[in-house]
Design a protein around this motif. Structure first.
Motif, PDB file in Angstrom:
ATOM      1  N   ASP A   3       0.851  -1.138   0.030  1.00 31.98           N
ATOM      2  CA  ASP A   3       0.059  -0.185  -0.145  1.00 31.98           C
ATOM      3  C   ASP A   3       0.836   1.122   0.043  1.00 31.98           C
ATOM      4  N   SER A   4       0.688   1.985  -0.926  1.00 35.57           N
ATOM      5  CA  SER A   4       1.496   3.380  -1.042  1.00 35.57           C
ATOM      6  C   SER A   4       1.379   4.352   0.216  1.00 35.57           C
ATOM      7  N   ASN A   5       0.196   4.224   0.836  1.00 34.72           N
ATOM      8  CA  ASN A   5       0.091   5.005   1.799  1.00 34.72           C
ATOM      9  C   ASN A   5       0.789   4.601   3.237  1.00 34.72           C
ATOM     10  N   LEU A   6       1.224   3.475   3.175  1.00 32.77           N
ATOM     11  CA  LEU A   6       2.197   3.150   4.550  1.00 32.77           C
ATOM     12  C   LEU A   6       3.589   3.533   4.583  1.00 32.77           C
ATOM     13  N   PRO A   7       4.198   3.570   5.638  1.00 34.93           N
ATOM     14  CA  PRO A   7       5.610   4.031   5.494  1.00 34.93           C
ATOM     15  C   PRO A   7       6.244   3.203   4.708  1.00 34.93           C
ATOM     16  N   GLN A   8       7.142   3.800   3.969  1.00 35.18           N
ATOM     17  CA  GLN A   8       8.137   3.232   3.240  1.00 35.18           C
ATOM     18  C   GLN A   8       9.460   3.753   2.812  1.00 35.18           C
ATOM     19  N   LYS A   9       9.810   4.863   3.895  1.00 36.60           N
ATOM     20  CA  LYS A   9      11.074   5.410   3.604  1.00 36.60           C
ATOM     21  C   LYS A   9      12.186   4.632   4.203  1.00 36.60           C
ATOM     22  N   SER A  10      13.333   4.776   3.679  1.00 32.38           N
ATOM     23  CA  SER A  10      14.484   4.042   4.006  1.00 32.38           C
ATOM     24  C   SER A  10      15.543   4.969   4.215  1.00 32.38           C
ATOM     25  N   PHE A  11      16.279   5.303   5.427  1.00 33.39           N
ATOM     26  CA  PHE A  11      17.239   5.593   5.665  1.00 33.39           C
ATOM     27  C   PHE A  11      18.839   5.156   5.792  1.00 33.39           C
ATOM     28  N   TRP A  12      19.853   5.746   5.368  1.00 28.67           N
ATOM     29  CA  TRP A  12      20.757   5.180   5.732  1.00 28.67           C
ATOM     30  C   TRP A  12      21.562   5.900   6.851  1.00 28.67           C
ATOM     31  N   LEU A  13      21.962   5.130   7.866  1.00 30.08           N
ATOM     32  CA  LEU A  13      22.677   5.675   9.180  1.00 30.08           C
ATOM     33  C   LEU A  13      24.012   5.362   8.727  1.00 30.08           C
ATOM     34  N   PHE A 361      30.950  -4.274   2.686  1.00 29.71           N
ATOM     35  CA  PHE A 361      31.775  -3.185   3.348  1.00 29.71           C
ATOM     36  C   PHE A 361      32.106  -2.008   2.831  1.00 29.71           C
ATOM     37  N   TYR A 362      31.907  -0.834   3.720  1.00 34.13           N
ATOM     38  CA  TYR A 362      32.035   0.375   3.231  1.00 34.13           C
ATOM     39  C   TYR A 362      33.292   1.143   4.012  1.00 34.13           C
ATOM     40  N   SER A 363      33.759   2.135   3.324  1.00 34.09           N
ATOM     41  CA  SER A 363      35.148   2.877   4.190  1.00 34.09           C
ATOM     42  C   SER A 363      34.448   3.439   5.277  1.00 34.09           C
ATOM     43  N   TYR A 364      33.161   3.780   5.461  1.00 31.56           N
ATOM     44  CA  TYR A 364      32.319   4.419   6.434  1.00 31.56           C
ATOM     45  C   TYR A 364      31.345   3.701   7.161  1.00 31.56           C
ATOM     46  N   VAL A 365      31.054   3.844   8.695  1.00 33.86           N
ATOM     47  CA  VAL A 365      30.101   2.997   8.995  1.00 33.86           C
ATOM     48  C   VAL A 365      28.745   3.130   8.488  1.00 33.86           C
ATOM     49  N   SER A 366      28.064   2.108   8.156  1.00 37.79           N
ATOM     50  CA  SER A 366      26.681   2.298   7.423  1.00 37.79           C
ATOM     51  C   SER A 366      25.877   1.326   7.730  1.00 37.79           C
ATOM     52  N   SER A 367      24.516   1.420   8.085  1.00 40.14           N
ATOM     53  CA  SER A 367      23.477   0.536   8.456  1.00 40.14           C
ATOM     54  C   SER A 367      22.209   1.284   7.907  1.00 40.14           C
ATOM     55  N   ASP A 368      21.331   0.200   7.543  1.00 43.29           N
ATOM     56  CA  ASP A 368      19.956   0.854   7.095  1.00 43.29           C
ATOM     57  C   ASP A 368      18.866   0.875   8.172  1.00 43.29           C
ATOM     58  N   ILE A 369      17.975   2.000   8.154  1.00 42.51           N
ATOM     59  CA  ILE A 369      16.884   2.031   8.830  1.00 42.51           C
ATOM     60  C   ILE A 369      15.805   2.071   7.881  1.00 42.51           C
ATOM     61  N   SER A 370      14.953   0.714   7.615  1.00 41.94           N
ATOM     62  CA  SER A 370      13.855   0.828   6.678  1.00 41.94           C
ATOM     63  C   SER A 370      12.674   1.038   7.493  1.00 41.94           C
ATOM     64  N   LEU A 371      11.690   1.718   7.001  1.00 37.97           N
ATOM     65  CA  LEU A 371      10.455   2.055   7.805  1.00 37.97           C
ATOM     66  C   LEU A 371       9.384   1.011   7.146  1.00 37.97           C
ATOM     67  N   ASP A 372       9.713   0.543   5.945  1.00 32.27           N
ATOM     68  CA  ASP A 372       8.815  -0.213   5.081  1.00 32.27           C
ATOM     69  C   ASP A 372       8.407  -1.562   6.130  1.00 32.27           C
ATOM     70  N   LEU A 373       7.184  -1.712   6.367  1.00 34.44           N
ATOM     71  CA  LEU A 373       6.667  -2.856   7.132  1.00 34.44           C
ATOM     72  C   LEU A 373       6.401  -4.119   6.357  1.00 34.44           C
ATOM     73  N   LYS A 374       6.905  -4.091   4.877  1.00 37.39           N
ATOM     74  CA  LYS A 374       6.866  -5.106   4.220  1.00 37.39           C
ATOM     75  C   LYS A 374       5.423  -5.890   4.266  1.00 37.39           C
ATOM     76  N   TYR A 375       4.450  -5.062   4.205  1.00 37.11           N
ATOM     77  CA  TYR A 375       3.138  -5.690   4.196  1.00 37.11           C
ATOM     78  C   TYR A 375       2.670  -5.814   2.638  1.00 37.11           C
ATOM     79  N   GLU A 376       2.361  -7.120   2.313  1.00 35.53           N
ATOM     80  CA  GLU A 376       1.955  -7.548   0.975  1.00 35.53           C
ATOM     81  C   GLU A 376       0.643  -7.957   0.656  1.00 35.53           C
ATOM     82  N   LYS A 377      -0.202  -7.890   1.742  1.00 30.12           N
ATOM     83  CA  LYS A 377      -1.595  -8.672   1.823  1.00 30.12           C
ATOM     84  C   LYS A 377      -2.339  -7.627   0.685  1.00 30.12           C
ATOM     85  N   ASP A 378      -3.311  -8.217   0.062  1.00 29.64           N
ATOM     86  CA  ASP A 378      -4.182  -7.453  -0.683  1.00 29.64           C
ATOM     87  C   ASP A 378      -5.310  -6.781   0.176  1.00 29.64           C
TER      88      ASP A 378
END
Length: 378
Positions: A3-13, A361-378
């Protein structure tokens, strides 16, 4: 489909060492990514001074944090998906995932360490254990509450399934008044489904399908568009012969199972239980989604701190930042970061989609914060 109305943003920390002199690392990166138009958003992420402990303890904790991070994230999203399930398709777009009166992404961007929840005087191991045990408890509570709710849903669905279909397929027990069934040491009552086109044949022949059928004992109890349900009384010793001969006339003997039947009062109670448990589970999820999410972002903070100290050394002088890549520009942004921080080392498997994210591996510290709930139901 999501659902496009659901949280989907993904940050790189990410985090990089602060400079002893010269331009601020945040301002420097901000100018670079904005000029190349590869990041839509870019924020400082404030990480407080935490108790470092020994190098050995940090290395051990770093190995554990990846697994704990994955677990905590899974619980956050499991609670979020449960909220959406409870709302149903029609109201799913109304879902609000507020964290301390802010949206999920606003909470991340404006993150401030909550010392009342997670006192910084405690060691990193203690803070991590607190978060892990807190979220594990939420996970167990969710499993118990959702199982109780789903058991009632299953019972209602099974009942509806039994009552669906024609008289040949559905459960017929609730269609029969208990007083209609005669059971003695010698007599029994059978329930027989007869095609409507064969009702005359039934009346003409049922008394002859076996010896010892009680004359004029047939009574119609129910009917649908295609069939009629009759009862007939006969001696028990003739029951099997009656069943066998009935098949030749396209008459179907059905079972009477009062132990499995549900009376209307029980059905009503189940439906009331469903509504009560749904409200309870919904309240619990809305409250504890925020609790789990707050715990998760604090854990992200701990993980970034630990990996930054291990990567850049002491004293802990680094700048954590949040980046939101523009659509389809993730690889370009990684290239920019690799170029800007080439002095920190080389990045490996940065663009290889077949590589496990945890192995990149990156030359800097990196991890993802994905807000996508991975909700796939109709």
């Amino acid at each position: 489909m999501a659902d496009s109305n659901l949280p989907q943003k993904s940050f790189w920390l990410i985090s990089v060492p602060k400079k002893e002199s010269g331009p601020d690392v945040f301002d420097e990166l901000n100018r670079k990514v904005m000029s190349l138009d590869v990041a839509g958003e870019h924020y400082k992420f404030e990480i407080p001074d935490l108790r470092v402990g020994t190098l050995d303890s940090l290395m051990t904790l770093s190995d554990d944090l990846s697994k704990i991070d994955t677990f905590v994230e899974s619980v956050v999203k499991k609670i979020g998906r449960q909220i959406l399930d409870l709302l149903g398709k029609e109201k799913r777009s109304e879902a609000r995932f507020d964290i301390n009166d802010a949206s999920m992404d606003s909470f991340v961007v404006r993150f401030k360490w909550e010392d009342a929840r997670y006192p910084r005087r405690k060691s990193l191991n203690e803070l991590t254990e607190t978060i892990q045990s807190q979220v594990a408890k939420l996970d167990e509570e969710l499993k118990a509450k959702s199982a109780e709710y789903n058991n009632v849903i299953t019972a209602i669905q099974q009942r509806k399934k039994k009552e669906a279909g024609n008289l040949l397929a559905r459960d017929v027990t609730n269609l029969v008044p208990p007083e209609a069934m005669i059971e003695t040491d010698y007599l029994t009552t059978l329930l027989v489904v007869v095609p409507k086109t064969e009702v005359k044949s039934w009346y003409a022949n049922y008394e002859t399908l076996a010896p010892y059928v009680v004359p004029r004992s047939s009574q119609e109890l129910h009917s649908d568009n295609e069939h009629a349900l009759f009862k007939v009384t006969l001696f028990k010793k003739a029951a099997e012969e009656f069943k066998n001969n009935a098949r030749e006339y396209k008459f179907t003997v059905r079972k009477y199972e009062p132990s499995e039947a549900m009376n209307p009062e029980e059905q009503k109670k189940l439906e009331q239980d469903q509504q009560r448990l749904k409200k309870t589970l919904s309240r619990w999820c809305n409250t504890n989604f925020a609790e789990a999410f707050i715990a998760w972002i604090h854990l992200k903070c701990i993980r970034c701190f630990v990996e930054s100290v291990l990567r850049y050394g002491l004293p802990a002088r680094f700048q954590a930042m949040l980046l939101v890549p523009k659509n389809n520009k993730e690889n370009k942004l990684r290239d920019v970061l690799a170029d800007v921080y080439s002095n920190l080392g080389r990045s490996f498997a940065a663009h290889d989609e077949d590589t496990n994210p945890g192995d990149r591996f990156y030359s800097y510290v990196s991890s993802d914060i994905s807000l996508d709930l991975k909700y796939e139901k109709d």
